[in-house]
Motif scaffolding. Sequence first.
Motif, PDB file in Angstrom:
ATOM      1  N   GLN A  37       0.831  -1.206   0.000  1.00 18.31           N
ATOM      2  CA  GLN A  37       0.000   0.000   0.000  1.00 18.31           C
ATOM      3  C   GLN A  37       0.866   1.257   0.000  1.00 18.31           C
ATOM      4  OE1 GLN A  37      -3.242   0.014  -0.547  1.00 18.31           O
ATOM      5  NE2 GLN A  37      -3.188   2.222  -0.608  1.00 18.31           N
ATOM      6  N   ARG A  71       0.780   4.272  -2.931  1.00 20.13           N
ATOM      7  CA  ARG A  71       0.737   5.720  -2.662  1.00 20.13           C
ATOM      8  C   ARG A  71       1.955   6.440  -3.233  1.00 20.13           C
ATOM      9  NH1 ARG A  71      -1.322   4.168   2.214  1.00 20.13           N
ATOM     10  NH2 ARG A  71       0.732   4.166   3.173  1.00 20.13           N
ATOM     11  N   LYS A 102      -3.225  -0.990  -7.355  1.00 12.47           N
ATOM     12  CA  LYS A 102      -2.866  -2.112  -6.483  1.00 12.47           C
ATOM     13  C   LYS A 102      -2.468  -3.347  -7.277  1.00 12.47           C
ATOM     14  CE  LYS A 102      -6.003  -0.751  -2.788  1.00 12.47           C
ATOM     15  NZ  LYS A 102      -7.196  -1.134  -2.016  1.00 12.47           N
ATOM     16  N   SER A 105      -1.425  -7.396   5.695  1.00  9.57           N
ATOM     17  CA  SER A 105      -0.367  -6.943   4.788  1.00  9.57           C
ATOM     18  C   SER A 105       0.982  -7.524   5.193  1.00  9.57           C
ATOM     19  CB  SER A 105      -0.302  -5.416   4.765  1.00  9.57           C
ATOM     20  OG  SER A 105       0.152  -4.914   5.999  1.00  9.57           O
TER      21      SER A 105
END
Length: 148
Positions: free
Chosen positions: A52, A56, A62, A89
Amino acid sequence: MSDSEVISAASDLLHGFKSRLQEAFTEAGIVLSPVEFKVLRVIQHATQCTSQDLVRELERDKAQIARIVAALNVKELINREPNPNDKRSQVLSISSKGNDILVACEQPERQVVASMIGNTSCEDREQCLRVLRMLHGNLCKDRCNSPL
Protein backbone atom coordinates in the motif's frame (compact mmCIF):
# COMPACT_ATOMS: atom_id res chain seq x y z
CA MET A 1 4.45 27.20 -27.23
CA SER A 2 1.22 25.23 -26.87
CA ASP A 3 0.13 23.06 -23.96
CA SER A 4 0.22 20.03 -26.25
CA GLU A 5 3.91 20.73 -26.99
CA VAL A 6 4.66 20.72 -23.25
CA ILE A 7 2.75 17.47 -22.78
CA SER A 8 4.47 15.89 -25.77
CA ALA A 9 7.93 16.98 -24.59
CA ALA A 10 7.30 15.63 -21.07
CA SER A 11 6.04 12.34 -22.48
CA ASP A 12 9.01 12.07 -24.86
CA LEU A 13 11.45 12.73 -22.01
CA LEU A 14 9.88 10.14 -19.74
CA HIS A 15 9.71 7.51 -22.50
CA GLY A 16 13.26 8.26 -23.65
CA PHE A 17 14.67 8.04 -20.14
CA LYS A 18 12.93 4.74 -19.38
CA SER A 19 13.98 3.26 -22.73
CA ARG A 20 17.60 4.31 -22.33
CA LEU A 21 17.69 3.07 -18.72
CA GLN A 22 16.33 -0.31 -19.84
CA GLU A 23 18.98 -0.47 -22.58
CA ALA A 24 21.73 0.40 -20.09
CA PHE A 25 20.55 -2.27 -17.65
CA THR A 26 20.41 -4.85 -20.43
CA GLU A 27 23.90 -3.91 -21.65
CA ALA A 28 25.17 -4.33 -18.08
CA GLY A 29 23.52 -7.76 -17.82
CA ILE A 30 20.94 -6.56 -15.30
CA VAL A 31 17.55 -8.23 -15.70
CA LEU A 32 15.38 -5.52 -14.21
CA SER A 33 12.82 -3.13 -15.64
CA PRO A 34 12.88 0.58 -14.77
CA VAL A 35 9.68 0.24 -12.76
CA GLU A 36 11.11 -2.72 -10.81
CA PHE A 37 14.20 -0.62 -10.16
CA LYS A 38 12.04 2.23 -8.88
CA VAL A 39 10.08 -0.12 -6.60
CA LEU A 40 13.32 -1.52 -5.17
CA ARG A 41 14.54 2.01 -4.50
CA VAL A 42 11.34 2.94 -2.66
CA ILE A 43 11.50 -0.22 -0.56
CA GLN A 44 15.18 0.41 0.18
CA HIS A 45 14.56 3.92 1.50
CA ALA A 46 11.34 3.22 3.39
CA THR A 47 10.90 1.84 6.85
CA GLN A 48 8.23 -0.82 7.26
CA CYS A 49 7.29 -0.59 3.55
CA THR A 50 4.06 -2.30 2.47
CA SER A 51 2.47 -2.73 -0.93
CA GLN A 52 0.00 0.00 0.00
CA ASP A 53 2.93 2.35 0.64
CA LEU A 54 4.18 1.57 -2.87
CA VAL A 55 0.72 2.30 -4.32
CA ARG A 56 0.74 5.72 -2.66
CA GLU A 57 4.38 6.58 -3.37
CA LEU A 58 4.44 5.45 -7.00
CA GLU A 59 0.85 6.41 -7.80
CA ARG A 60 0.17 3.01 -9.39
CA ASP A 61 -2.83 0.75 -9.00
CA LYS A 62 -2.87 -2.11 -6.48
CA ALA A 63 -2.90 -4.83 -9.15
CA GLN A 64 0.18 -3.47 -10.89
CA ILE A 65 2.07 -3.16 -7.61
CA ALA A 66 1.02 -6.70 -6.66
CA ARG A 67 2.42 -8.04 -9.96
CA ILE A 68 5.70 -6.14 -9.54
CA VAL A 69 6.11 -7.25 -5.92
CA ALA A 70 5.40 -10.86 -6.93
CA ALA A 71 7.99 -10.65 -9.73
CA LEU A 72 10.60 -9.17 -7.39
CA ASN A 73 9.85 -11.91 -4.88
CA VAL A 74 10.28 -14.63 -7.53
CA LYS A 75 13.62 -13.05 -8.50
CA GLU A 76 14.52 -13.16 -4.77
CA LEU A 77 15.21 -9.41 -4.72
CA ILE A 78 12.87 -8.68 -1.82
CA ASN A 79 11.79 -10.28 1.43
CA ARG A 80 8.21 -10.36 2.64
CA GLU A 81 7.41 -10.65 6.33
CA PRO A 82 4.07 -10.46 8.15
CA ASN A 83 3.20 -6.91 9.17
CA PRO A 84 3.02 -6.81 12.98
CA ASN A 85 0.68 -3.78 12.76
CA ASP A 86 -1.75 -5.21 10.18
CA LYS A 87 -2.11 -8.94 9.67
CA ARG A 88 -3.61 -8.36 6.18
CA SER A 89 -0.37 -6.94 4.79
CA GLN A 90 3.31 -7.73 4.59
CA VAL A 91 6.40 -5.64 5.26
CA LEU A 92 8.73 -5.57 2.27
CA SER A 93 12.50 -5.29 2.50
CA ILE A 94 15.43 -5.62 0.13
CA SER A 95 17.18 -8.99 0.12
CA SER A 96 20.96 -9.23 -0.14
CA LYS A 97 20.53 -10.21 -3.80
CA GLY A 98 18.28 -7.15 -4.29
CA ASN A 99 20.88 -4.95 -2.66
CA ASP A 100 23.54 -6.33 -5.01
CA ILE A 101 21.30 -5.54 -7.99
CA LEU A 102 20.77 -1.98 -6.77
CA VAL A 103 24.53 -1.52 -6.46
CA ALA A 104 24.99 -2.91 -9.99
CA CYS A 105 22.36 -0.43 -11.28
CA GLU A 106 24.23 2.62 -9.99
CA GLN A 107 26.75 2.91 -12.85
CA PRO A 108 24.28 2.40 -15.74
CA GLU A 109 21.89 4.87 -14.12
CA ARG A 110 24.65 7.47 -13.68
CA GLN A 111 25.62 7.07 -17.36
CA VAL A 112 22.03 7.58 -18.55
CA VAL A 113 21.56 10.62 -16.31
CA ALA A 114 24.87 12.11 -17.46
CA SER A 115 23.87 11.56 -21.08
CA MET A 116 20.47 13.15 -20.50
CA ILE A 117 21.75 16.15 -18.57
CA GLY A 118 24.60 16.65 -21.02
CA ASN A 119 25.80 20.23 -21.08
CA THR A 120 22.93 21.85 -19.15
CA SER A 121 23.95 24.40 -16.58
CA CYS A 122 23.35 24.02 -12.87
CA GLU A 123 20.85 26.89 -13.06
CA ASP A 124 18.93 25.18 -15.89
CA ARG A 125 18.76 21.93 -13.90
CA GLU A 126 17.54 23.78 -10.80
CA GLN A 127 14.88 25.60 -12.81
CA CYS A 128 13.80 22.36 -14.49
CA LEU A 129 13.52 20.62 -11.13
CA ARG A 130 11.49 23.50 -9.70
CA VAL A 131 9.07 23.43 -12.65
CA LEU A 132 8.75 19.62 -12.62
CA ARG A 133 7.98 19.63 -8.89
CA MET A 134 5.43 22.39 -9.39
CA LEU A 135 3.72 20.49 -12.23
CA HIS A 136 3.63 17.31 -10.17
CA GLY A 137 2.27 19.25 -7.21
CA ASN A 138 -0.47 20.68 -9.42
CA LEU A 139 -1.48 17.17 -10.47
CA CYS A 140 -1.54 15.99 -6.87
CA LYS A 141 -3.53 19.03 -5.77
CA ASP A 142 -6.05 18.50 -8.57
CA ARG A 143 -6.48 14.84 -7.62
CA CYS A 144 -6.92 15.65 -3.94
CA ASN A 145 -9.51 18.32 -4.73
CA SER A 146 -11.39 16.07 -7.15
CA PRO A 147 -14.89 14.99 -6.06
CA LEU A 148 -14.06 11.37 -7.02
